[in-house]
Motif scaffolding. Sequence first.
Motif, PDB file in Angstrom:
ATOM      1  N   LYS A 246       4.230  11.449  -1.488  1.00 13.42           N
ATOM      2  CA  LYS A 246       3.895  10.036  -1.488  1.00 13.42           C
ATOM      3  C   LYS A 246       2.485   9.890  -2.017  1.00 13.42           C
ATOM      4  O   LYS A 246       1.551  10.488  -1.500  1.00 13.42           O
ATOM      5  N   LYS A 247       2.337   9.111  -3.070  1.00 17.42           N
ATOM      6  CA  LYS A 247       1.021   8.902  -3.643  1.00 17.42           C
ATOM      7  C   LYS A 247       0.246   7.916  -2.788  1.00 17.42           C
ATOM      8  O   LYS A 247       0.789   6.925  -2.331  1.00 17.42           O
ATOM      9  N   PRO A 248      -1.029   8.204  -2.580  1.00 10.73           N
ATOM     10  CA  PRO A 248      -1.822   7.281  -1.765  1.00 10.73           C
ATOM     11  C   PRO A 248      -1.962   5.931  -2.444  1.00 10.73           C
ATOM     12  O   PRO A 248      -2.085   5.835  -3.646  1.00 10.73           O
ATOM     13  N   SER A 249      -1.945   4.932  -1.653  1.00 10.93           N
ATOM     14  CA  SER A 249      -2.051   3.572  -2.147  1.00 10.93           C
ATOM     15  C   SER A 249      -3.436   3.039  -1.814  1.00 10.93           C
ATOM     16  O   SER A 249      -4.102   3.513  -0.903  1.00 10.93           O
ATOM     17  N   ASP A 250      -3.889   2.048  -2.566  1.00 15.67           N
ATOM     18  CA  ASP A 250      -5.177   1.414  -2.277  1.00 15.67           C
ATOM     19  C   ASP A 250      -5.094   0.605  -0.986  1.00 15.67           C
ATOM     20  O   ASP A 250      -6.078   0.433  -0.284  1.00 15.67           O
ATOM     21  N   GLU A 251      -3.918   0.115  -0.684  1.00 15.59           N
ATOM     22  CA  GLU A 251      -3.704  -0.706   0.501  1.00 15.59           C
ATOM     23  C   GLU A 251      -3.254   0.177   1.656  1.00 15.59           C
ATOM     24  O   GLU A 251      -2.265   0.887   1.535  1.00 15.59           O
ATOM     25  N   PRO A 252      -3.954   0.153   2.777  1.00 19.56           N
ATOM     26  CA  PRO A 252      -3.462   0.921   3.926  1.00 19.56           C
ATOM     27  C   PRO A 252      -2.180   0.297   4.457  1.00 19.56           C
ATOM     28  O   PRO A 252      -2.011  -0.923   4.416  1.00 19.56           O
ATOM     29  N   GLU A 253      -1.284   1.152   4.933  1.00 18.18           N
ATOM     30  CA  GLU A 253      -0.021   0.640   5.469  1.00 18.18           C
ATOM     31  C   GLU A 253      -0.271  -0.037   6.810  1.00 18.18           C
ATOM     32  O   GLU A 253      -1.019   0.454   7.638  1.00 18.18           O
ATOM     33  N   LYS A 254       0.348  -1.183   6.994  1.00 19.21           N
ATOM     34  CA  LYS A 254       0.225  -1.891   8.253  1.00 19.21           C
ATOM     35  C   LYS A 254       1.458  -1.564   9.097  1.00 19.21           C
ATOM     36  O   LYS A 254       2.571  -1.553   8.596  1.00 19.21           O
ATOM     37  N   ALA A 255       1.229  -1.296  10.342  1.00 15.45           N
ATOM     38  CA  ALA A 255       2.337  -0.983  11.240  1.00 15.45           C
ATOM     39  C   ALA A 255       3.261  -2.187  11.373  1.00 15.45           C
ATOM     40  O   ALA A 255       2.811  -3.324  11.414  1.00 15.45           O
ATOM     41  N   VAL A 256       4.550  -1.918  11.408  1.00 14.40           N
ATOM     42  CA  VAL A 256       5.533  -2.978  11.600  1.00 14.40           C
ATOM     43  C   VAL A 256       5.733  -3.140  13.094  1.00 14.40           C
ATOM     44  O   VAL A 256       6.028  -2.187  13.797  1.00 14.40           O
ATOM     45  N   ARG A 257       5.530  -4.349  13.567  1.00 19.57           N
ATOM     46  CA  ARG A 257       5.657  -4.622  15.000  1.00 19.57           C
ATOM     47  C   ARG A 257       6.817  -5.560  15.258  1.00 19.57           C
ATOM     48  O   ARG A 257       7.280  -6.272  14.378  1.00 19.57           O
ATOM     49  N   ALA A 258       7.230  -5.570  16.493  1.00 19.45           N
ATOM     50  CA  ALA A 258       8.260  -6.515  16.927  1.00 19.45           C
ATOM     51  C   ALA A 258       7.659  -7.917  16.949  1.00 19.45           C
ATOM     52  O   ALA A 258       6.445  -8.088  17.042  1.00 19.45           O
ATOM     53  N   THR A 259       8.508  -8.913  16.845  1.00 22.50           N
ATOM     54  CA  THR A 259       8.030 -10.305  16.872  1.00 22.50           C
ATOM     55  C   THR A 259       8.745 -11.085  17.966  1.00 22.50           C
ATOM     56  O   THR A 259       9.845 -10.738  18.383  1.00 22.50           O
ATOM     57  N   VAL A 260       8.077 -12.137  18.402  1.00 20.77           N
ATOM     58  CA  VAL A 260       8.632 -13.039  19.393  1.00 20.77           C
ATOM     59  C   VAL A 260       8.345 -14.465  18.917  1.00 20.77           C
ATOM     60  O   VAL A 260       7.332 -14.720  18.261  1.00 20.77           O
TER      61      VAL A 260
END
Length: 124
Positions: free
Chosen positions: A67-81
């Motif tokens: 996986k090539k590094p991206s300029d944008e850090p990955e944001k964790a996917v969270r549950a929603t309410v």
Amino acid sequence: MEKQWDREWMFSPISGALMEVDAANGVLKCPLSGYQRQISGLQDTSLHSQSDMQEYLNRNNFALAIKKPSDEPEKAVRATVDDDCPNCGNKGMEYYTMQLRSADEGQTVFYECRSCGHKFSQNN
């Protein structure tokens, strides 16, 4: 002068396991089958090994997904309410839970608004 030995001496002919050195008794021992081989004759032997990740992957039929590094850090996917944000009124809050208190007490729920970024927590 160093002798060139076949790699067979390193492995048990019975189990195929790597032999362990028992220098006190002058033998190589198989940890699985108990097979023993005398060390005599191996005193001037040296073993040189070289490998790299690609060779290892090829030898074991592995595919490596790089996986090539991206300029944008990955944001964790969270549950929603579907609750309203107390700060901006936006409907839809992300949340996650953590056990911060003793095990017989409820978890702490952390909320974050997807719109304004307001964060707060609630003990249940």
